[in-house]
Design a protein around this motif. Structure first.
Motif, PDB file in Angstrom:
ATOM      1  N   ARG A 156      -9.057  -8.518 -20.037  1.00 29.28           N
ATOM      2  CA  ARG A 156      -9.113  -8.368 -21.493  1.00 29.28           C
ATOM      3  C   ARG A 156     -10.443  -7.712 -21.819  1.00 29.28           C
ATOM      4  NH1 ARG A 156     -11.085 -11.426 -25.881  1.00 29.28           N
ATOM      5  NH2 ARG A 156     -11.620 -13.130 -24.477  1.00 29.28           N
ATOM      6  N   VAL A 157     -10.376  -6.604 -22.539  1.00 30.00           N
ATOM      7  CA  VAL A 157     -11.572  -5.846 -22.916  1.00 30.00           C
ATOM      8  C   VAL A 157     -11.604  -5.684 -24.431  1.00 30.00           C
ATOM      9  CG1 VAL A 157     -11.774  -4.608 -20.719  1.00 30.00           C
ATOM     10  CG2 VAL A 157     -10.346  -3.668 -22.524  1.00 30.00           C
ATOM     11  N   THR A 158     -12.801  -5.542 -24.981  1.00 26.88           N
ATOM     12  CA  THR A 158     -12.966  -5.345 -26.414  1.00 26.88           C
ATOM     13  C   THR A 158     -13.591  -3.985 -26.657  1.00 26.88           C
ATOM     14  OG1 THR A 158     -13.281  -7.708 -26.747  1.00 26.88           O
ATOM     15  CG2 THR A 158     -13.997  -6.272 -28.526  1.00 26.88           C
ATOM     16  N   SER A 159     -12.975  -3.202 -27.523  1.00 29.23           N
ATOM     17  CA  SER A 159     -13.467  -1.871 -27.875  1.00 29.23           C
ATOM     18  C   SER A 159     -14.767  -1.979 -28.661  1.00 29.23           C
ATOM     19  CB  SER A 159     -12.419  -1.139 -28.707  1.00 29.23           C
ATOM     20  OG  SER A 159     -12.975   0.010 -29.308  1.00 29.23           O
ATOM     21  N   ASP A 160     -15.768  -1.178 -28.285  1.00 28.40           N
ATOM     22  CA  ASP A 160     -17.029  -1.134 -29.029  1.00 28.40           C
ATOM     23  C   ASP A 160     -16.813  -0.560 -30.433  1.00 28.40           C
ATOM     24  OD1 ASP A 160     -18.408  -2.126 -26.840  1.00 28.40           O
ATOM     25  OD2 ASP A 160     -19.194  -0.172 -26.224  1.00 28.40           O
ATOM     26  N   LYS A 161     -15.894   0.395 -30.556  1.00 28.38           N
ATOM     27  CA  LYS A 161     -15.693   1.098 -31.818  1.00 28.38           C
ATOM     28  C   LYS A 161     -14.903   0.280 -32.836  1.00 28.38           C
ATOM     29  CE  LYS A 161     -13.934   5.475 -33.659  1.00 28.38           C
ATOM     30  NZ  LYS A 161     -13.305   6.752 -33.300  1.00 28.38           N
ATOM     31  N   THR A 162     -13.796  -0.340 -32.381  1.00 24.86           N
ATOM     32  CA  THR A 162     -12.910  -1.024 -33.318  1.00 24.86           C
ATOM     33  C   THR A 162     -13.029  -2.539 -33.285  1.00 24.86           C
ATOM     34  OG1 THR A 162     -11.078  -1.206 -31.755  1.00 24.86           O
ATOM     35  CG2 THR A 162     -11.209   0.823 -33.085  1.00 24.86           C
ATOM     36  N   GLY A 163     -13.556  -3.076 -32.196  1.00 25.17           N
ATOM     37  CA  GLY A 163     -13.632  -4.527 -32.047  1.00 25.17           C
ATOM     38  C   GLY A 163     -12.310  -5.156 -31.638  1.00 25.17           C
ATOM     39  N   LYS A 164     -11.287  -4.337 -31.415  1.00 23.30           N
ATOM     40  CA  LYS A 164      -9.973  -4.848 -31.027  1.00 23.30           C
ATOM     41  C   LYS A 164      -9.915  -5.091 -29.522  1.00 23.30           C
ATOM     42  CE  LYS A 164      -7.404  -2.836 -34.823  1.00 23.30           C
ATOM     43  NZ  LYS A 164      -6.273  -1.994 -35.201  1.00 23.30           N
ATOM     44  N   ASP A 165      -9.067  -6.056 -29.137  1.00 24.05           N
ATOM     45  CA  ASP A 165      -8.866  -6.376 -27.728  1.00 24.05           C
ATOM     46  C   ASP A 165      -7.710  -5.576 -27.153  1.00 24.05           C
ATOM     47  OD1 ASP A 165     -10.915  -8.206 -27.774  1.00 24.05           O
ATOM     48  OD2 ASP A 165      -9.618  -9.963 -27.837  1.00 24.05           O
ATOM     49  N   ALA A 166      -7.805  -5.330 -25.853  1.00 21.25           N
ATOM     50  CA  ALA A 166      -6.739  -4.699 -25.089  1.00 21.25           C
ATOM     51  C   ALA A 166      -6.755  -5.343 -23.708  1.00 21.25           C
ATOM     52  CB  ALA A 166      -6.976  -3.194 -24.965  1.00 21.25           C
ATOM     53  N   VAL A 167      -5.674  -5.182 -22.969  1.00 24.20           N
ATOM     54  CA  VAL A 167      -5.592  -5.711 -21.612  1.00 24.20           C
ATOM     55  C   VAL A 167      -5.237  -4.563 -20.682  1.00 24.20           C
ATOM     56  CG1 VAL A 167      -4.435  -7.327 -20.074  1.00 24.20           C
ATOM     57  CG2 VAL A 167      -4.898  -7.986 -22.443  1.00 24.20           C
ATOM     58  N   HIS A 168      -5.999  -4.460 -19.565  1.00 24.23           N
ATOM     59  CA  HIS A 168      -5.772  -3.370 -18.615  1.00 24.23           C
ATOM     60  C   HIS A 168      -5.844  -3.868 -17.181  1.00 24.23           C
ATOM     61  CE1 HIS A 168      -5.897  -0.159 -21.561  1.00 24.23           C
ATOM     62  NE2 HIS A 168      -6.971  -0.716 -22.089  1.00 24.23           N
ATOM     63  N   LYS A 169      -5.148  -3.147 -16.322  1.00 27.68           N
ATOM     64  CA  LYS A 169      -5.259  -3.391 -14.882  1.00 27.68           C
ATOM     65  C   LYS A 169      -6.588  -2.817 -14.417  1.00 27.68           C
ATOM     66  CE  LYS A 169      -0.328  -3.453 -14.108  1.00 27.68           C
ATOM     67  NZ  LYS A 169       0.820  -2.887 -13.408  1.00 27.68           N
ATOM     68  N   PRO A 170      -7.127  -3.324 -13.303  1.00 28.20           N
ATOM     69  CA  PRO A 170      -8.450  -2.868 -12.838  1.00 28.20           C
ATOM     70  C   PRO A 170      -8.558  -1.357 -12.628  1.00 28.20           C
ATOM     71  CG  PRO A 170      -7.661  -4.703 -11.510  1.00 28.20           C
ATOM     72  CD  PRO A 170      -6.561  -4.347 -12.458  1.00 28.20           C
ATOM     73  N   GLY A 171      -7.488  -0.716 -12.189  1.00 31.45           N
ATOM     74  CA  GLY A 171      -7.523   0.721 -11.918  1.00 31.45           C
ATOM     75  C   GLY A 171      -7.720   1.578 -13.145  1.00 31.45           C
ATOM     76  N   ALA A 172      -7.459   1.030 -14.320  1.00 33.40           N
ATOM     77  CA  ALA A 172      -7.616   1.797 -15.565  1.00 33.40           C
ATOM     78  C   ALA A 172      -9.022   1.722 -16.131  1.00 33.40           C
ATOM     79  CB  ALA A 172      -6.620   1.286 -16.599  1.00 33.40           C
ATOM     80  N   LEU A 173      -9.840   0.821 -15.603  1.00 28.11           N
ATOM     81  CA  LEU A 173     -11.183   0.605 -16.142  1.00 28.11           C
ATOM     82  C   LEU A 173     -12.240   1.276 -15.277  1.00 28.11           C
ATOM     83  CD1 LEU A 173     -10.738  -3.158 -17.017  1.00 28.11           C
ATOM     84  CD2 LEU A 173     -10.609  -1.212 -18.589  1.00 28.11           C
ATOM     85  N   HIS A 174     -13.214   1.894 -15.911  1.00 21.63           N
ATOM     86  CA  HIS A 174     -14.278   2.626 -15.208  1.00 21.63           C
ATOM     87  C   HIS A 174     -15.636   2.082 -15.642  1.00 21.63           C
ATOM     88  CE1 HIS A 174     -11.104   5.397 -14.105  1.00 21.63           C
ATOM     89  NE2 HIS A 174     -10.753   5.398 -15.383  1.00 21.63           N
ATOM     90  N   PRO A 175     -16.518   1.790 -14.681  1.00 22.50           N
ATOM     91  CA  PRO A 175     -17.840   1.245 -15.039  1.00 22.50           C
ATOM     92  C   PRO A 175     -18.685   2.257 -15.776  1.00 22.50           C
ATOM     93  CG  PRO A 175     -17.826   1.862 -12.744  1.00 22.50           C
ATOM     94  CD  PRO A 175     -16.426   2.056 -13.256  1.00 22.50           C
ATOM     95  N   GLU A 176     -19.594   1.757 -16.587  1.00 21.33           N
ATOM     96  CA  GLU A 176     -20.518   2.636 -17.308  1.00 21.33           C
ATOM     97  C   GLU A 176     -21.913   2.423 -16.781  1.00 21.33           C
ATOM     98  OE1 GLU A 176     -19.847   2.461 -21.565  1.00 21.33           O
ATOM     99  OE2 GLU A 176     -18.325   3.936 -21.154  1.00 21.33           O
TER     100      GLU A 176
END
Length: 70
Positions: free
Chosen positions: A50-70
């Motif tokens: 579960r991740v929260t968007s910095d821009k909108t504050g909304k939550d989303a859920v993603h598999k690990p392969g869709a997420l990229h470190p910053e």
């Protein structure tokens, strides 16, 4: 991305509707649950995050392969 580096508080980015979204990991999900407005079929072998968007504050859920470190 290796799931081991996706910890709570980690800054990540992902693609959504053709644009890059920046946000923060809030939770590792390892069982079937309802969050971010949908049912998530996660397991210990196939976790989702579960991740929260910095821009909108909304939550989303993603598999690990869709997420990229910053």
């Amino acid at each position: 991305m290796a799931g081991k580096s996706l910890r709570k508080g980690r800054k990540v980015s992902w693609k959504s509707h053709g644009e890059t979204v920046h946000g923060t990991v809030r939770e590792k999900i390892t069982s079937r649950t309802t969050t971010a407005g949908r049912t998530v079929a996660a397991s210990k072998d196939e976790p989702q995050y579960r991740v929260t968007s910095d821009k909108t504050g909304k939550d989303a859920v993603h598999k690990p392969g869709a997420l990229h470190p910053e």
